[in-house]
Design a protein around this motif. Sequence first.
Motif, PDB file in Angstrom:
ATOM      1  N   UNK A 245       0.847  -1.187   0.000  1.00 43.60           N
ATOM      2  CA  UNK A 245       0.000   0.000   0.000  1.00 43.60           C
ATOM      3  C   UNK A 245       0.889   1.247   0.000  1.00 43.60           C
ATOM      4  N   UNK A 246       0.306   2.459  -0.070  1.00 40.02           N
ATOM      5  CA  UNK A 246       1.131   3.672  -0.132  1.00 40.02           C
ATOM      6  C   UNK A 246       2.080   3.842   1.053  1.00 40.02           C
ATOM      7  N   UNK A 247       1.767   3.224   2.180  1.00 33.89           N
ATOM      8  CA  UNK A 247       2.646   3.314   3.354  1.00 33.89           C
ATOM      9  C   UNK A 247       3.695   2.207   3.374  1.00 33.89           C
ATOM     10  N   UNK A 248       3.703   1.362   2.331  1.00 37.83           N
ATOM     11  CA  UNK A 248       4.697   0.299   2.259  1.00 37.83           C
ATOM     12  C   UNK A 248       4.323  -0.965   3.004  1.00 37.83           C
ATOM     13  N   UNK A 249       3.049  -1.095   3.377  1.00 39.91           N
ATOM     14  CA  UNK A 249       2.609  -2.288   4.096  1.00 39.91           C
ATOM     15  C   UNK A 249       2.104  -3.350   3.119  1.00 39.91           C
ATOM     16  N   UNK A 250       2.230  -4.620   3.506  1.00 39.86           N
ATOM     17  CA  UNK A 250       1.869  -5.742   2.650  1.00 39.86           C
ATOM     18  C   UNK A 250       0.369  -5.778   2.399  1.00 39.86           C
ATOM     19  N   UNK A 251      -0.002  -5.989   1.131  1.00 39.63           N
ATOM     20  CA  UNK A 251      -1.405  -6.187   0.759  1.00 39.63           C
ATOM     21  C   UNK A 251      -1.535  -7.622   0.253  1.00 39.63           C
ATOM     22  N   UNK A 252      -2.385  -8.405   0.903  1.00 41.45           N
ATOM     23  CA  UNK A 252      -2.561  -9.804   0.520  1.00 41.45           C
ATOM     24  C   UNK A 252      -3.238  -9.911  -0.839  1.00 41.45           C
ATOM     25  N   UNK A 388      11.335 -13.266   9.362  1.00 43.85           N
ATOM     26  CA  UNK A 388      12.446 -12.322   9.466  1.00 43.85           C
ATOM     27  C   UNK A 388      12.312 -11.149   8.491  1.00 43.85           C
ATOM     28  N   UNK A 389      11.165 -11.031   7.862  1.00 39.28           N
ATOM     29  CA  UNK A 389      10.910  -9.939   6.921  1.00 39.28           C
ATOM     30  C   UNK A 389      10.032  -8.899   7.616  1.00 39.28           C
ATOM     31  N   UNK A 390      10.551  -7.684   7.770  1.00 40.98           N
ATOM     32  CA  UNK A 390       9.879  -6.697   8.601  1.00 40.98           C
ATOM     33  C   UNK A 390       8.464  -6.335   8.121  1.00 40.98           C
ATOM     34  N   UNK A 391       8.197  -6.084   6.844  1.00 35.00           N
ATOM     35  CA  UNK A 391       6.819  -5.775   6.437  1.00 35.00           C
ATOM     36  C   UNK A 391       5.858  -6.911   6.766  1.00 35.00           C
ATOM     37  N   UNK A 392       6.335  -8.137   6.647  1.00 37.73           N
ATOM     38  CA  UNK A 392       5.487  -9.280   6.966  1.00 37.73           C
ATOM     39  C   UNK A 392       5.284  -9.411   8.474  1.00 37.73           C
ATOM     40  N   UNK A 393       6.312  -9.095   9.225  1.00 35.95           N
ATOM     41  CA  UNK A 393       6.178  -9.117  10.688  1.00 35.95           C
ATOM     42  C   UNK A 393       5.128  -8.100  11.143  1.00 35.95           C
ATOM     43  N   UNK A 394       5.146  -6.931  10.514  1.00 37.53           N
ATOM     44  CA  UNK A 394       4.146  -5.918  10.878  1.00 37.53           C
ATOM     45  C   UNK A 394       2.737  -6.396  10.543  1.00 37.53           C
ATOM     46  N   UNK A 395       2.590  -7.085   9.412  1.00 36.09           N
ATOM     47  CA  UNK A 395       1.284  -7.639   9.047  1.00 36.09           C
ATOM     48  C   UNK A 395       0.819  -8.653  10.088  1.00 36.09           C
ATOM     49  N   UNK A 396       1.710  -9.530  10.513  1.00 29.90           N
ATOM     50  CA  UNK A 396       1.353 -10.537  11.522  1.00 29.90           C
ATOM     51  C   UNK A 396       0.996  -9.873  12.853  1.00 29.90           C
TER      52      UNK A 396
END
Length: 406
Positions: A245-252, A388-396
């Motif tokens: 997304x525009x903030x760099x967060x993962x979109x499923x 160990x992937x930070x964007x994915x950690x934030x999603x979790x």
Amino acid sequence: MTPAHAEIARLYQQHQRAVLATLIRLLGDFDQAEDACHEAFIAALAQWPEHGLPTNPRAWLVSAGRFKAIDKWRHQQHEQSMAELPQLASEPQDTDSSWLTDDELRLVFTCCHPALAIEARLALTLREICGLTTEQVARAFLQSPVTIAQRIVRAKQKIRNAAIPYQVPSDQQLPERLDAVLKVIYLLFNEGYHQSSGEQLLSCELTVQAIRLAEQLLPLFPDAEVKGLLALMWLQQSRSKARLDPEGEVVLLAEQDRALWDQRLITQGIRLTEQALQSGRVGPYALQAAIAAVHAESPTAADTDWAQIIGLYDLLLRLQPSAVVALNRAVAFGQLHGAAAALTLLLPLQQELAAYHLYYVALADCYKKQQQWSLATDALQQALQLCQLEPERRLLQRQLQQMSPH
């Protein structure tokens, strides 16, 4: 950092592997080429800020590295006559596979030597030629970095002890190395498309590198699996702009804006997938491309033909049985038949996938759909511990916070 130093750093990231590949071809020795490559960039740091960048930086680096190696030979081999030294500076005669014009592709074929075990070929090539870290290679194989490091060391020792030359294979030798080369490109793309660790989900440098190698390979080997692999990468790459997304967060996948998908890559990928499937020699890459094509052709997530995807996974499991393929099939099976049905397929995979965080993500999704909140929380926490992937950690972490009221 001066602008010149910043430009050299950028060129290092962009061209270091290509310069190394060319030097290995010219010098015929990996260790000497690696030393020469470093020497060339050191020379660039010393000269370019004062004299300016050359017109062709990559050619300058190759030339500098080659002559650094010749100077080193001069000092180390006093008994060698000076008349022999100019031969070291000239490019060696190519074998009859001189149509392999891309140095990096040539080097991938060279390092995928059948004298090495397939695992050693892949690990050595990904680490030393494609530039992945030992940790990245280890996660590609779901093994420990220590195991991979030992495998690479043993491969290098075997090359030295058996005097295996770094030579471009002949036309007759290329087909026996093709499967390993395709696997290298596939794993390189996967690491770029979904990085195993760090701050960024994507590495465009790695995905572009893998696609370029496959595009170079296709005219030389119009094989069904080469077509399948390139089609798969085009189709996966088509979704890149929608994955964050525009903030760099993962979109499923189910939540992505499909208007952002690259229709040009989708058209190319589907056309090449159809060619691969029509060849009559369908392999794992063509089947994975077909699965990606089903997603690409679906106007919305709800329109996805999960029955077709399950059928394709059934074929893929026969050709390439693995726990990861079984996991992906179980997720697709759950989309069609429900979470309880998916769990019956997922639970037997736990031992094989105990260190794979996406396994626990799939488990958590099934438990959430059944409102088994405690089990879902445990699975998400386990996934978070392994990821160990930070964007994915934030999603979790966001998913865990959403579960807290339950």
